[in-house]
Motif scaffolding. Sequence first.
Motif, short mmCIF file in Angstrom:
data_model
loop_
_atom_site.label_atom_id
_atom_site.label_comp_id
_atom_site.label_asym_id
_atom_site.label_seq_id
_atom_site.Cartn_x
_atom_site.Cartn_y
_atom_site.Cartn_z
N GLY A 1 0.96 -1.46 -0.30
CA GLY A 1 -0.31 -0.51 0.13
C GLY A 1 1.23 1.07 0.11
O GLY A 1 0.03 2.28 -0.83
N LYS A 2 1.87 1.06 0.95
CA LYS A 2 2.90 2.45 0.77
C LYS A 2 3.47 2.43 -0.77
O LYS A 2 3.33 3.56 -0.92
CB LYS A 2 4.00 2.54 1.29
CG LYS A 2 4.98 2.80 1.87
CD LYS A 2 6.37 2.46 2.57
CE LYS A 2 7.37 4.50 2.77
NZ LYS A 2 8.26 4.20 1.99
N ASN A 3 3.53 1.62 -1.27
CA ASN A 3 4.45 1.53 -2.81
C ASN A 3 3.42 2.42 -3.70
O ASN A 3 3.13 3.33 -4.37
CB ASN A 3 4.38 0.43 -3.24
CG ASN A 3 5.65 -0.13 -2.96
OD1 ASN A 3 6.16 -1.21 -2.84
ND2 ASN A 3 6.83 0.33 -2.64
N ALA A 4 1.31 1.63 -3.34
CA ALA A 4 0.11 2.14 -4.27
C ALA A 4 0.83 3.51 -4.12
O ALA A 4 -0.18 4.30 -5.15
CB ALA A 4 -0.47 1.93 -3.33
N GLY A 5 1.06 4.56 -2.76
CA GLY A 5 0.61 5.76 -2.70
C GLY A 5 1.65 6.63 -3.34
O GLY A 5 1.44 7.66 -3.96
N GLU A 6 3.09 5.92 -3.39
CA GLU A 6 4.24 6.62 -3.69
C GLU A 6 3.78 6.44 -5.45
O GLU A 6 4.59 7.47 -5.99
CB GLU A 6 5.45 6.14 -3.00
CG GLU A 6 6.07 5.89 -1.65
CD GLU A 6 6.86 4.96 -1.79
OE1 GLU A 6 7.70 5.77 -0.67
OE2 GLU A 6 7.31 4.13 -1.97
N TRP A 7 3.77 5.42 -6.02
CA TRP A 7 3.07 5.50 -7.07
C TRP A 7 2.26 5.86 -8.20
O TRP A 7 1.96 6.51 -9.36
CB TRP A 7 3.63 4.09 -7.98
CG TRP A 7 5.15 3.57 -7.68
CD1 TRP A 7 5.90 4.16 -7.10
CD2 TRP A 7 4.57 2.11 -7.21
NE1 TRP A 7 6.21 2.96 -6.64
CE2 TRP A 7 5.57 1.38 -7.08
CE3 TRP A 7 3.31 0.81 -8.04
CZ2 TRP A 7 5.97 0.48 -6.76
CZ3 TRP A 7 4.57 -0.61 -7.36
CH2 TRP A 7 5.66 -0.43 -7.25
N GLY A 8 1.27 6.77 -7.19
CA GLY A 8 -0.16 7.53 -7.56
C GLY A 8 -0.88 6.60 -7.81
O GLY A 8 -2.13 7.29 -8.24
N LEU A 9 -0.88 5.01 -7.35
CA LEU A 9 -1.92 4.21 -7.83
C LEU A 9 -3.30 5.05 -6.98
O LEU A 9 -4.58 4.68 -7.01
CB LEU A 9 -1.98 2.51 -7.85
CG LEU A 9 -2.08 1.48 -7.63
CD1 LEU A 9 -2.92 2.13 -9.67
CD2 LEU A 9 -2.03 0.53 -7.46
N ALA A 10 -2.50 4.98 -5.55
CA ALA A 10 -3.27 4.92 -4.29
C ALA A 10 -3.72 6.75 -4.31
O ALA A 10 -2.83 6.55 -4.22
CB ALA A 10 -3.82 4.37 -2.94
N SER A 11 -5.20 7.06 -3.87
CA SER A 11 -4.69 8.70 -3.23
C SER A 11 -4.48 9.12 -1.95
O SER A 11 -4.65 9.92 -1.09
CB SER A 11 -6.12 8.55 -3.94
OG SER A 11 -7.31 8.37 -3.44
N GLN A 12 -4.92 7.99 -1.07
CA GLN A 12 -5.53 8.24 0.46
C GLN A 12 -4.06 6.83 0.78
O GLN A 12 -4.60 5.52 0.14
CB GLN A 12 -5.98 8.56 0.97
CG GLN A 12 -7.00 9.67 0.92
CD GLN A 12 -8.34 10.00 1.69
OE1 GLN A 12 -7.92 9.91 3.19
NE2 GLN A 12 -9.51 10.70 1.60
N VAL A 13 -3.52 6.73 1.82
CA VAL A 13 -2.88 5.39 1.94
C VAL A 13 -3.05 5.87 3.72
O VAL A 13 -2.62 6.90 4.16
CB VAL A 13 -1.38 5.76 1.99
CG1 VAL A 13 -0.98 4.09 2.90
CG2 VAL A 13 -1.49 5.43 0.49
N VAL A 14 -2.93 5.29 5.34
CA VAL A 14 -3.35 5.22 5.90
C VAL A 14 -2.33 4.37 7.21
O VAL A 14 -2.23 3.52 6.43
CB VAL A 14 -5.06 5.26 6.78
CG1 VAL A 14 -5.65 6.11 5.89
CG2 VAL A 14 -5.17 4.12 6.84
N ASP A 15 -1.84 4.52 7.60
CA ASP A 15 -0.89 3.96 8.46
C ASP A 15 -1.51 2.48 9.83
O ASP A 15 -0.77 2.22 10.27
CB ASP A 15 -0.06 4.61 9.13
CG ASP A 15 1.49 5.03 8.13
OD1 ASP A 15 1.29 4.35 6.60
OD2 ASP A 15 1.51 6.33 8.51
N GLY A 16 -2.85 3.28 9.60
CA GLY A 16 -3.65 2.82 11.07
C GLY A 16 -4.29 1.05 10.36
O GLY A 16 -4.01 1.08 8.91
#
Length: 295
Positions: free
Chosen positions: A203-218
Amino acid sequence: MFAQRCSRFFIVKPVVPSASYLNRASRTFSTTGAKSYETILTETPKPNVGLVTLNRPKALNALSSTLIAELNDALNRYEEDKDIGAIVITGSEKAFAAGADIKEMEPLTFSSAYAQNFIAPWSHLANAVRKPVIAAVSGYALGGGCELALMCDMLHCTSSATFGQPEIKLGVIPGAGASQRLTRAIGKSRAMEIVLTGNNFSGKNAGEWGLASQVVDGGKDELLEKSIATAAKISSYSRIAVLAGKEVVNKSQELPLKEGVEYERRLFHSLFGTKDQKIGMKAFSEKKKPEWSHE
């Protein structure tokens, strides 16, 4: 397409929201009477927001034909419900959807798959649902599960979520759009590596690559709360303007830039024929909150 293998290693409890989420829901959210389904749960966690929870816990939410048919039915109902402005699709803490149902696919032949146009109904979400749909992904989103998330208009996930297209390990390739949507979202090289190696990404990659618009650590609760809040915010605006906004962004994936800008301008012009344009601009001038007519 990896659910069968994953299910050998994980024991998944039924999809039940945590006590804190249920308490919050009972205080704040209103739940509508919903149709009973076998493989999904539906509710209205906030006014104007539809929520679909994939619910095949023993199979890590593997996507069967029954589940897809029920999902499409629920989406159609939300699409027809004038009170619903946006939709969230989620799974469990362990798995959004660990893939397609391998037991269902294994006996297929080319003739049977081609004759019944197997997997075509999966595209209903991308092709027929006009209202905005948010994927809230926790845990595994592999194969068809990743493709289902990619069909949604926005992707929210936990940083520890696991995405991937492991079909190559089963002697096939993605069949529900991953080769096209991943490539448009993260570029040819990354998409090619994911499809040809079967490697997962986080999921962290998804955020960094622009695939995800929101990434939560919880965890799942925090993710779902944010996704529902986003859906509620979208639902607070003019339904007509929201539909138009989704349409023009989607056209950017199909049209060259010049034609896309012209398409956007024409739809922008058309909104001046709506009641909500007058309501919104008058409210702005008068420093008031607009009361949308959705017309």
